[in-house]
Design a protein around this motif. Sequence first.
Motif, PDB file in Angstrom:
ATOM      1  N   SER A  15     -52.088   4.142 -14.840  1.00  0.00           N
ATOM      2  CA  SER A  15     -50.911   3.484 -14.285  1.00  0.00           C
ATOM      3  C   SER A  15     -51.025   1.975 -14.486  1.00  0.00           C
ATOM      4  CB  SER A  15     -50.797   3.794 -12.789  1.00  0.00           C
ATOM      5  OG  SER A  15     -51.925   3.262 -12.100  1.00  0.00           O
ATOM      6  N   ILE A  16     -49.899   1.284 -14.263  1.00  0.00           N
ATOM      7  CA  ILE A  16     -49.914  -0.173 -14.403  1.00  0.00           C
ATOM      8  C   ILE A  16     -50.883  -0.784 -13.403  1.00  0.00           C
ATOM      9  CG2 ILE A  16     -48.512  -2.249 -14.119  1.00  0.00           C
ATOM     10  CD1 ILE A  16     -46.165  -0.750 -15.246  1.00  0.00           C
ATOM     11  N   GLN A  17     -50.897  -0.233 -12.176  1.00  0.00           N
ATOM     12  CA  GLN A  17     -51.841  -0.739 -11.183  1.00  0.00           C
ATOM     13  C   GLN A  17     -53.277  -0.543 -11.646  1.00  0.00           C
ATOM     14  OE1 GLN A  17     -51.470   0.991  -7.301  1.00  0.00           O
ATOM     15  NE2 GLN A  17     -53.208  -0.119  -6.449  1.00  0.00           N
ATOM     16  N   SER A 320     -53.224  -5.979  -7.414  1.00  0.00           N
ATOM     17  CA  SER A 320     -52.548  -5.012  -8.294  1.00  0.00           C
ATOM     18  C   SER A 320     -51.616  -4.111  -7.496  1.00  0.00           C
ATOM     19  CB  SER A 320     -53.584  -4.174  -9.045  1.00  0.00           C
ATOM     20  OG  SER A 320     -54.399  -3.434  -8.138  1.00  0.00           O
ATOM     21  N   THR A 324     -47.495  -4.029  -8.107  1.00  0.00           N
ATOM     22  CA  THR A 324     -46.855  -2.803  -8.625  1.00  0.00           C
ATOM     23  C   THR A 324     -46.088  -2.022  -7.577  1.00  0.00           C
ATOM     24  OG1 THR A 324     -48.920  -1.569  -8.227  1.00  0.00           O
ATOM     25  CG2 THR A 324     -48.613  -2.567 -10.405  1.00  0.00           C
ATOM     26  N   ILE A 327     -42.610  -1.699  -8.644  1.00  0.00           N
ATOM     27  CA  ILE A 327     -42.504  -0.828  -9.822  1.00  0.00           C
ATOM     28  C   ILE A 327     -42.535   0.630  -9.392  1.00  0.00           C
ATOM     29  CG2 ILE A 327     -43.617  -0.179 -11.986  1.00  0.00           C
ATOM     30  CD1 ILE A 327     -44.601  -3.001 -12.266  1.00  0.00           C
ATOM     31  N   ARG A 328     -43.384   0.959  -8.413  1.00  0.00           N
ATOM     32  CA  ARG A 328     -43.449   2.343  -7.928  1.00  0.00           C
ATOM     33  C   ARG A 328     -42.143   2.739  -7.231  1.00  0.00           C
ATOM     34  NH1 ARG A 328     -48.619   0.518  -6.440  1.00  0.00           N
ATOM     35  NH2 ARG A 328     -48.051   0.387  -4.239  1.00  0.00           N
TER      36      ARG A 328
END
Length: 602
Positions: A15-17, A320, A324, A327-328
């Motif tokens: 994931s981005i995180q 992080s 994010t 985003i989530r």
Amino acid sequence: MKLSTMRRWVSPSLSIQGKIFLAFSLVALLSIVSISVIVYFNMRETIKSNAVTSVSDSIRQADESLNIMLEEIDRLNTVVVTNKNTVIDTLLSSSEEISFEWFQEQKRIEEFLSSLVANKPYIARIAVVGLNGKVFFTGGPWLDKSILETPMMDFMLRNGSRHAYLKQTGVTETITVGREIRYDRQTIGIVMVDLNYDFIRKTYGVRPTADSMLYVLDQQDEFVYRSDHTPSFAPSEQRIVDMNRKFAKLGKVEGDVEEKVVGGRSYIVVSRQSDHTGWTTLALIPTDSLLIESARLLKLIIEASAIVLLVVLIGSLQVSSRITINIRRLKSMMMLVKDGNLTFPKKEIRTKDEVGQLYHVFIGMVEELKRSFEGIHISEQEKREAELTALQAQIRPHFLYNSLNTIKYLAKLNGTPNIEEVSGSLINLMRGVLGNSNEYLTVREELDYVRSYISIVKYKYMEPILVHEEIEDTSLLDSRVLKLTLQPIVENAVLHGIGSRDQGGFVTIRVYEDNRDLMIEVTDNGKGMTPEQMEQLLGGPGTKPTSSRFSGMGVRNVHERIVRSFEAPYGIRLYSEPGLYTKVEIRFPNLRAQIGAGQEVS
């Protein structure tokens, strides 16, 4: 580490995180390791440099302290050798031992020597030895005329013209400084001062580490001083002598430093030569012992780095997660839209960064999608109605074709070929306009439409219309052009050009190739046009489009279609002289490939 390597480490499935956390962790780890390594090695070098500086300064100070004492002793020797009444006359007198004169001389000279060494604890003994056997001294140990037969006496006589320095070993260790006593250019004796060796030990007691070693060698490679407690791995005396000779040969005697391996062990060797005595001091510091402190420092750096890395990891995890979280939220809303739910509860994202902007764009897209679905629903309903209307309208062209065929058949039965010709030409034109859905036709098909049009319109003027066709290369007839581009041009030439003449009008159609482009020229000998009329015909500023009486597509329409499809320099150019002629030049790209129905040309 290279950035490409770091990208390979970051899995695409993270994931981005996770990627932010891993990237922060790697950057922090690399930074901490780099800084720790740099600090550690700098500290190692600093420890070595400080040790070398300390030893060099201590050796220099010890050498200067010894020089001060030796210079003081040299001044005492000078006082002795220049004293005629007490020293020289006593040595030259003829009195013998155990006589009153001898006793007085001994008392006088010993009092003189005692006064010289008073308050000088570093002097153990001062003695005057005559070559005639007379010996006078103060201090200890005991000295008699047997010294005349010793090697030390020979050394002093050979080297004592100014000053001679010699280490003596025996019951006690001393440094003896001697000088000749001369009278009437003859050597009559020696004055000797013994330096207390305890002062030498204190002066050269320089030990930066417990197992470091220090040696002082004279010019005869004899050891003036060596460390009292040398480790078991210390180099042999011969190795030290060889090292001293090598340094002297290379000129490394003025406070030089060198890392050297002796007996399989690494040492930092500091050397210095005394300007006063010529003695060389060598300090050997084992490198591994010196860097024990750096090992403790390394342990401390590792512990501190681990704590800093742990703090950075916890901080990066929090950062992080904060970065994010929106985003989530956006992802959860998108998943609802994916499942077809366009009326989901919106989680407001108020940030003004890229994620906030993306949220507003996404909400706008959802609203637009909802409107599109509603429009599609309405369009589907209208489409069903239009299909019914189109089905009803399909009967009209079929009915028109059947009616024209019936007229053509009746004209043939009744022997009226002109009506039959007009009906056949009209059927061909209607099929070309209504029945052919292709966007591109061949030049041959366009010429067929022109012929059908001429066959119809000639009956309007009750006389033949002369149309000349000049085809320079028959292969150009297979080139593709936009549908219905030639017929409107010819129609305009007939209606507005030669139609106004009483007789003798004609139209010339020329097809040729120019710089690999397809060129079609339509020239008539009609009344011609002014520049204003040509500008209006092509659609100048403020003009309205003209239309053809048959097809509804004028010259301007043809020009705009060509320019829109192929861009400049393709299109129509007009050349005319009022009362003489009008020439329409059409430029196309030479398209010889087969183009299907509805296919666009790029």
